[in-house]
Structures are given as structure tokens and as C-alpha cells.
Scaffold this motif. Structure first.
Motif: not given
Length: 434
Positions: A334, A339-340, A342-347, A350
Motif C-alpha cells: 500500500e 493512492p489515487r 483506490g487500492y485501500q477502498s476497493d477490494w 486491491k
């Protein structure tokens, strides 16, 4: 009265010549005049012949027609010439130098599209209305002519939707060496990831996936032709984008035509710092896996939006390959990912990015035998893009990777940040390409 013969005055010329002085001087003048006249006439005749020869050569050189170009001629010893250029003939269009100079407004700096180690590229418009990219190689010498002919030979034989098209070139005898390509209007992948167009944020993850697939497809095509072609300079600044963000891989000046029966070509390392295969750098052995390594760096850039080399990063992370390996080994992916995206917010996002990162890791392994072929890379990327992973068991990105996982064996610990062209090849194939 004296006898008649005694009354005559006999004139005796000096120095015993048998002629009167006046006649002799006149003869000298005639001889000198004839010599001067002959010399002037010969000079004029020679000048006319040179002029006729030059005009004839100029007409041949400037005729915009499709002709066969033979191998490069040079005063260099034959032992110093690159045997990989071969003696095959290839067909392309020759453009007059004056037309290309006119098309680029005298190679105006306002028309510059970019530059590199071999020349500057200008935007131009031909007399027939076509918009083109004109690559102007630096000052002519044996190395530049060889590189020029190498690129012409390779590109004139290739046809692939994701490879830039060569329209033609100037004669190798022209006052300057110029290559004419199709114009690709949307800049390079590097421009959009971390260059002047990065602020537009046009490269969404689906577009990045397509760029990865199309670039791998182009490189796989090069590796599949006979004789095999090793690009040797796969990088984001050589991946052009059209108005629809489709890929056009460019710049074949460093490419090698690979002998059919060879497992590798031994040659001094050449390429761009941060992208050079460490095995090639260490052992001077160029293979198709060298392109795979460079492509692994491209994948890392697509994931991170970071340049391959950045001296503003910490010492251990100046080289993106090092940074990528380190982050994955330490379960910190990560911290690498843009960060733009959507790695953290979209499974789903990710999962896809994690799979691409694992593929990049395989490409960046130190031992070339451990890297996949570009054909396998292409198949994996197509599977990720199409969503095949959804039907298979996928390990979550935040689950620590086991130490004995095959992906982490023999991982590359560094990639050369710099190279030198002074190294001598120790193997059988001479290195004469630049």
C-alpha cells in the motif's frame, strides 16, 4: 669593294641558340599562353564534371520514392561492423532532406517533441498533408549511421497495431540522418504518470491495465518474429499513447536482431538506468528475459506512478525496482501504490493491483531463468484484465507472504542505477551498436 658575303652583317643570337631573339621570345609567349589556356580549360571541365556528378547524386538522393536500401557502407574495417545488421535488403521510402527541414520549420525548437541519447524528435507536416514525427539523429559518424540503419532495418519489417509505424527516412548519404514516423499525439506513458501531464490524472486503473496488456503484446510480437528482436530499451518514455490512450511502442535504435540458433548475445550493457537487466549488466549476456525485466519496471511504474529512478527518494529507494521488491517483501504494498487508484477502498481494485504487483515481482527476479517469458506475462495480464481471478482463490494482499513462497526466491536486491559504454564484450559477438 668588299665581296658581297663580307658586306653582310650576321646576327649571332646569344647562348648559341640557332634562332633570332625576337622569334624565340614569341615562341615562349605562345607556349606559356597555350599552357595557361589548357590549365584553365581543364579546371573548367573538371568543375563542370563535378557539378554534373553532384546534381546527379542530389537527384537520386532527393527522389521521394520507394527503393531498396543496401547495407551500410563505411571506411570502418569489416571486423568492426555489426554482423547482426547482416546483408539483407529492406524497402522503405526516402524523403528529401529539404522537405523534412521545411516540414519541421527548420527543425525549430518549438516543434520539439522530445529527445534522447541518439537524437531529437520534431513534429512536422509533409507536403502531402501528413503530420509526422521526425527523428533527427545527432552528428553523423560511423556509430550514428549504424544505429540509423539498424532502426530502419527493424522497423521496415514490422507490422503490429501497438508498434509505431516507420514512414521512411533520408538517404544514409544525406547531410543529416532523419527518420520519419507516424505522429502519436498524446505523449508518453511517462508524461502521464509522473511528467507534464500527470496532473490530468487521465490514466485510470483500467487504462493502465490496457497499457500493460498492449505493451506486453507488442514486446511479445518482437520476441516471436524470426529472427527474434530484443527491444533492449523498454521504458515508459518509449511507450507512446494515441488520442484514445492506445499504445505505440517506439524507439528501436538499441534493438538487436537475435541470431536464430543463439541462446544469448554477449555485448556491453546498454540501455536506460533503472531499466537495465542486472544479469545483463553483470554478465554482459543479452536475452529476451532482459526485456522482461525492463517490463517489470514498467509495471511498477503503472502501479506507483513513480519514475524508475529518483534521486530525491531515500538511498534504498532511489531505484524503483529496489523499492518495489522491498515493499512487497515487507508486506507494505500500500506504500508503493498510487493512492489515487483506490487500492485501500476497493477490494476488486486491491486484488487486481496485488496480482499485477506479484507479476512485476516475478519479472524483477535476479536470475533470468526465474523470470517468466513475455508471452506468459501477456497471458497473466489478460487474465487479470478480463477478471478471471474472480473465479479463482485469491490471497488477500494484507496476508503475509511465506518466506518459502516461490515468488520471493532469488529476488533481485538491486538494479544498476548507471551503466557505462566503455566495457568490452568478452564473448564472440562484437558489440558495435549504440
Amino acid at each position: 669593294m668588299l665581296p658581297f658575303y663580307q658586306s653582310m652583317e650576321v646576327s649571332h643570337p646569344p647562348n648559341g641558340s640557332g634562332y633570332p631573339a625576337r622569334k624565340r621570345n614569341t615562341g615562349k609567349k605562345i607556349a606559356i599562353g597555350a599552357g595557361v589556356g589548357a590549365g584553365v580549360g581543364g579546371f573548367i571541365a573538371g568543375g563542370l564534371l563535378c557539378l554534373l556528378w553532384y546534381k546527379s547524386r542530389e537527384r537520386k538522393q532527393h527522389s521521394t520514392s520507394s527503393i531498396l536500401l543496401g547495407p551500410t557502407t563505411s571506411s570502418e574495417p569489416s571486423s568492426n561492423r555489426d554482423p547482426e545488421l547482416g546483408s539483407s535488403q529492406y524497402q522503405t521510402t526516402l524523403f528529401p532532406y529539404e522537405e523534412l527541414k521545411e516540414a519541421t520549420n527548420g527543425f525549430s525548437t518549438s516543434r520539439e517533441l522530445g529527445g534522447g541519447g541518439f537524437g531529437i524528435v520534431y513534429k512536422g507536416k509533409l507536403r502531402d498533408g501528413r503530420v509526422v514525427a521526425v527523428k533527427r539523429l545527432y552528428k553523423n559518424n560511423w556509430k550514428r549511421v549504424e544505429q540509423f540503419m539498424n532502426e530502419v532495418e527493424i522497423l521496415s519489417q514490422l507490422r503490429h497495431p501497438n508498434l509505431v509505424s516507420l514512414y521512411g527516412c533520408t538517404s544514409r548519404h544525406s547531410r543529416e540522418l532523419l527518420l520519419v514516423y507516424e505522429y502519436v499525439p498524446n505523449g508518453t506513458v511517462a508524461d502521464h504518470l509522473h511528467g507534464p501531464h500527470a496532473h490530468n490524472r487521465a490514466l485510470t486503473w483500467p487504462i493502465r491495465m490496457r497499457i500493460a496488456v498492449e505493451t506486453a503484446d507488442a514486446v511479445a510480437y518482437l520476441h516471436a518474429v524470426e529472427p527474434q528482436i530484443i527491444h533492449r530499451d523498454v521504458k515508459t518514455s518509449n511507450i507512446l499513447l494515441d488520442s484514445s490512450f492506445h499504445v505505440k511502442v517506439a524507439d528501436f535504435g538499441l534493438s538487436r536482431l537475435f541470431p536464430l540458433d543463439a541462446t544469448h548475445v554477449s555485448t556491453a550493457p546498454q540501455g536506460t538506468p533503472g531499466y537495465v537487466d542486472p544479469f545483463y549488466h553483470r554478465c554482459f549476456q543479452l536475452t529476451d528475459k532482459s526485456d522482461v525485466y525492463s517490463f517489470g519496471v514498467v509495471l511498477a511504474e503503472l502501479i506507483s506512478s513513480k519514475p524508475a529512478v529518483d534521486t530525491n527518494r531515500t538511498y534504498r529507494e532511489i531505484n524503483l525496482a529496489n523499492m518495489t521488491v522491498s515493499k512487497i517483501q515487507n508486506c507494505q504494498l500500500e506504500q508503493l501504490v498510487d493512492p489515487r487508484l483506490g487500492y485501500q477502498s476497493d477490494w476488486e481494485m486491491k486484488t487486481m493491483i496485488t496480482l499485477v504487483a506479484e507479476l512485476a515481482l516475478r519479472c524483477l527476479q535476479l536470475e533470468r531463468e526465474m523470470r517468466p517469458s513475455i508471452k506468459e506475462v501477456l497471458e497473466v495480464l489478460r487474465g487479470i484484465e478480463s477478471g478471471e481471478y474472480k473465479t479463482k482463490k485469491v490471497v488477500e494482499a494484507d496476508v503475509p507472504v511465506r518466506e518459502d513462497d516461490s515468488l520471493l526466491k532469488n529476488i533481485l536486491s538491486y538494479s544498476p542505477d548507471s551503466i557505462t559504454g566503455r566495457w568490452e564484450s568478452r564473448a564472440t559477438t562484437p558489440n558495435t551498436s549504440v
